[in-house]
Design a protein around this motif. Structure first.
Motif, PDB file in Angstrom:
ATOM      1  N   VAL A   1      19.548  16.913  -2.575  1.00 19.76           N
ATOM      2  CA  VAL A   1      18.826  17.433  -3.726  1.00 19.76           C
ATOM      3  C   VAL A   1      17.502  16.697  -3.840  1.00 19.76           C
ATOM      4  O   VAL A   1      17.400  15.513  -3.504  1.00 19.76           O
ATOM      5  CB  VAL A   1      19.662  17.264  -5.015  1.00 19.76           C
ATOM      6  N   LEU A   2      16.483  17.415  -4.288  1.00 21.81           N
ATOM      7  CA  LEU A   2      15.167  16.814  -4.498  1.00 21.81           C
ATOM      8  C   LEU A   2      15.159  16.159  -5.874  1.00 21.81           C
ATOM      9  O   LEU A   2      15.476  16.803  -6.871  1.00 21.81           O
ATOM     10  CB  LEU A   2      14.087  17.892  -4.415  1.00 21.81           C
ATOM     11  N   VAL A   3      14.805  14.877  -5.905  1.00 17.19           N
ATOM     12  CA  VAL A   3      14.805  14.145  -7.175  1.00 17.19           C
ATOM     13  C   VAL A   3      13.440  13.509  -7.411  1.00 17.19           C
ATOM     14  O   VAL A   3      12.702  13.205  -6.467  1.00 17.19           O
ATOM     15  CB  VAL A   3      15.888  13.043  -7.200  1.00 17.19           C
ATOM     16  N   LYS A   4      13.125  13.324  -8.680  1.00 14.71           N
ATOM     17  CA  LYS A   4      11.941  12.576  -9.074  1.00 14.71           C
ATOM     18  C   LYS A   4      12.367  11.151  -9.392  1.00 14.71           C
ATOM     19  O   LYS A   4      13.290  10.933 -10.184  1.00 14.71           O
ATOM     20  CB  LYS A   4      11.273  13.221 -10.289  1.00 14.71           C
ATOM     21  N   THR A   5      11.709  10.192  -8.767  1.00 13.82           N
ATOM     22  CA  THR A   5      12.071   8.797  -8.934  1.00 13.82           C
ATOM     23  C   THR A   5      10.823   7.942  -8.734  1.00 13.82           C
ATOM     24  O   THR A   5       9.703   8.435  -8.929  1.00 13.82           O
ATOM     25  CB  THR A   5      13.202   8.423  -7.942  1.00 13.82           C
ATOM     26  N   THR A   6      10.988   6.696  -8.346  1.00 16.64           N
ATOM     27  CA  THR A   6       9.867   5.829  -7.973  1.00 16.64           C
ATOM     28  C   THR A   6      10.176   5.195  -6.630  1.00 16.64           C
ATOM     29  O   THR A   6      11.342   5.080  -6.233  1.00 16.64           O
ATOM     30  CB  THR A   6       9.645   4.712  -9.013  1.00 16.64           C
ATOM     31  N   LEU A   7       9.112   4.786  -5.937  1.00 20.70           N
ATOM     32  CA  LEU A   7       9.243   4.075  -4.663  1.00 20.70           C
ATOM     33  C   LEU A   7       8.087   3.095  -4.537  1.00 20.70           C
ATOM     34  O   LEU A   7       7.030   3.300  -5.154  1.00 20.70           O
ATOM     35  CB  LEU A   7       9.216   5.046  -3.484  1.00 20.70           C
ATOM     36  N   PRO A   8       8.243   2.043  -3.729  1.00 20.24           N
ATOM     37  CA  PRO A   8       7.101   1.166  -3.481  1.00 20.24           C
ATOM     38  C   PRO A   8       5.938   1.942  -2.870  1.00 20.24           C
ATOM     39  O   PRO A   8       6.137   2.856  -2.068  1.00 20.24           O
ATOM     40  CB  PRO A   8       7.662   0.140  -2.474  1.00 20.24           C
ATOM     41  N   ILE A   9       4.744   1.597  -3.276  1.00 21.70           N
ATOM     42  CA  ILE A   9       3.551   2.233  -2.728  1.00 21.70           C
ATOM     43  C   ILE A   9       3.461   1.932  -1.238  1.00 21.70           C
ATOM     44  O   ILE A   9       3.639   0.791  -0.801  1.00 21.70           O
ATOM     45  CB  ILE A   9       2.288   1.742  -3.464  1.00 21.70           C
ATOM     46  N   ARG A  10       3.197   2.958  -0.477  1.00 19.61           N
ATOM     47  CA  ARG A  10       3.012   2.810   0.975  1.00 19.61           C
ATOM     48  C   ARG A  10       1.545   2.921   1.320  1.00 19.61           C
ATOM     49  O   ARG A  10       0.827   3.679   0.676  1.00 19.61           O
ATOM     50  CB  ARG A  10       3.804   3.909   1.699  1.00 19.61           C
ATOM     51  N   PRO A  11       1.053   2.210   2.329  1.00 20.08           N
ATOM     52  CA  PRO A  11       1.817   1.253   3.132  1.00 20.08           C
ATOM     53  C   PRO A  11       2.174  -0.010   2.355  1.00 20.08           C
ATOM     54  O   PRO A  11       1.517  -0.337   1.359  1.00 20.08           O
ATOM     55  CB  PRO A  11       0.862   0.941   4.286  1.00 20.08           C
ATOM     56  N   THR A  12       3.215  -0.690   2.814  1.00 17.81           N
ATOM     57  CA  THR A  12       3.599  -1.953   2.202  1.00 17.81           C
ATOM     58  C   THR A  12       2.596  -3.033   2.598  1.00 17.81           C
ATOM     59  O   THR A  12       1.813  -2.857   3.540  1.00 17.81           O
ATOM     60  CB  THR A  12       5.007  -2.365   2.661  1.00 17.81           C
ATOM     61  N   PRO A  13       2.591  -4.162   1.888  1.00 16.15           N
ATOM     62  CA  PRO A  13       1.680  -5.258   2.274  1.00 16.15           C
ATOM     63  C   PRO A  13       1.882  -5.658   3.739  1.00 16.15           C
ATOM     64  O   PRO A  13       3.013  -5.720   4.227  1.00 16.15           O
ATOM     65  CB  PRO A  13       2.087  -6.390   1.330  1.00 16.15           C
ATOM     66  N   LEU A  14       0.795  -5.909   4.418  1.00 13.84           N
ATOM     67  CA  LEU A  14       0.865  -6.299   5.822  1.00 13.84           C
ATOM     68  C   LEU A  14       1.458  -7.693   5.960  1.00 13.84           C
ATOM     69  O   LEU A  14       1.409  -8.509   5.038  1.00 13.84           O
ATOM     70  CB  LEU A  14      -0.528  -6.262   6.446  1.00 13.84           C
ATOM     71  N   ASN A  15       2.014  -7.973   7.142  1.00 12.21           N
ATOM     72  CA  ASN A  15       2.572  -9.305   7.398  1.00 12.21           C
ATOM     73  C   ASN A  15       1.587 -10.408   7.040  1.00 12.21           C
ATOM     74  O   ASN A  15       1.954 -11.440   6.483  1.00 12.21           O
ATOM     75  CB  ASN A  15       2.969  -9.442   8.869  1.00 12.21           C
ATOM     76  N   SER A  16       0.320 -10.172   7.371  1.00 10.46           N
ATOM     77  CA  SER A  16      -0.701 -11.201   7.175  1.00 10.46           C
ATOM     78  C   SER A  16      -0.945 -11.533   5.710  1.00 10.46           C
ATOM     79  O   SER A  16      -1.470 -12.598   5.385  1.00 10.46           O
ATOM     80  CB  SER A  16      -2.010 -10.763   7.824  1.00 10.46           C
ATOM     81  N   SER A  17      -0.554 -10.623   4.806  1.00  7.72           N
ATOM     82  CA  SER A  17      -0.798 -10.850   3.387  1.00  7.72           C
ATOM     83  C   SER A  17       0.464 -11.218   2.615  1.00  7.72           C
ATOM     84  O   SER A  17       0.407 -11.449   1.405  1.00  7.72           O
ATOM     85  CB  SER A  17      -1.436  -9.599   2.759  1.00  7.72           C
ATOM     86  N   ARG A  18       1.600 -11.269   3.293  1.00  9.40           N
ATOM     87  CA  ARG A  18       2.855 -11.600   2.619  1.00  9.40           C
ATOM     88  C   ARG A  18       3.007 -13.116   2.523  1.00  9.40           C
ATOM     89  O   ARG A  18       3.036 -13.816   3.534  1.00  9.40           O
ATOM     90  CB  ARG A  18       4.039 -11.003   3.377  1.00  9.40           C
TER      91      ARG A  18
END
Length: 223
Positions: free
Chosen positions: A12-29
């Motif tokens: 089923v198609l649902v409305k929800t939330t997800l982390p914004i993509r792209p995720t933070p790069l390795n270099s910025s984590r």
């Protein structure tokens, strides 16, 4: 008990939330420190440590691959999945001992769309560090990191069996699974706030002539 591979569960198609993509790069984590661990970005120099991890039969018995890596080149291909430019597609980390800096495992979101539609988390840790509370320590810290990622509204197609009964907004969730006889992993998940929502049977990758029971878990994201 549900049989997942041989059925086509309703989606089923649902409305929800997800982390914004792209995720933070390795270099910025930024590394995160807990009581015993440093949780940091995966780097190319982790190859040898990852190979040690992925050639422990006890570890790989609980991995979808179902066997140890054949050689260093196979481990390199696995490592490449979490290095630039693919780091923006995952949120996976090296698990290291704070005292020595040694990498003893990996964990995090390795795929944003699982067979259930939701992001999926996985983790692996060397067998000599099992049953010491280290996975729980990592998982609870990682969930805080995941929860604090910036989010956006999203529409995604998910397996209806992941949803709670009743009306109301569809809370974002992250899922994972464990072999039914891996009681230790299930206890870690439950201690960290995951709940079992499905059990099913499929051929065992360690021996395809027999079946194995698997348990799916979900964690609801709330502030």
């Amino acid at each position: 008990m549900a049989s997942l591979p041989n059925s086509k569960p309703d989606r089923v198609l649902v409305k929800t939330t997800l982390p914004i993509r792209p995720t933070p790069l390795n270099s910025s984590r930024q590394p995160v420190t807990t009581g015993r661990l440093i949780i940091r970005s995966i780097v190319p120099e982790d190859l040898e440590s990852l190979h040690v991890l992925r050639t422990q039969p006890e570890v790989m018995a609980n991995n979808p691959q179902g066997r140890i890596d054949k050689d260093l080149e196979e481990t390199q291909r696995r490592l490449d999945l979490f290095l630039p430019p693919k780091d923006e597609e995952t949120f996976n980390f090296a698990i290291c001992l704070k005292e020595t800096g040694e990498m003893i495992g990996t964990g995090g979101c390795y795929r944003f769309t699982s067979m259930f539609g939701w992001p999926i988390i996985g983790y692996m840790i060397r067998k000599e560090f099992w049953n010491q509370g280290i996975v729980t320590e990592f998982l609870q810290s990682w969930l805080d990191m995941w929860r604090n990622l910036p989010r956006e509204d999203a529409e995604i197609e998910v397996d209806v069996r992941t949803l709670r009964d009743g009306d109301g907004p569809v809370l974002e969730q992250i899922v994972t699974w464990a072999v039914a006889d891996n009681i230790g992993s299930q206890r870690v998940l439950e201690k960290s706030g995951f709940e079992n929502f499905l059990t099913w049977t499929e051929p065992d990758l360690r021996n395809t002539e027999i079946n194995v029971d698997l348990k799916a878990f979900r964690y609801f994201l709330t502030k």
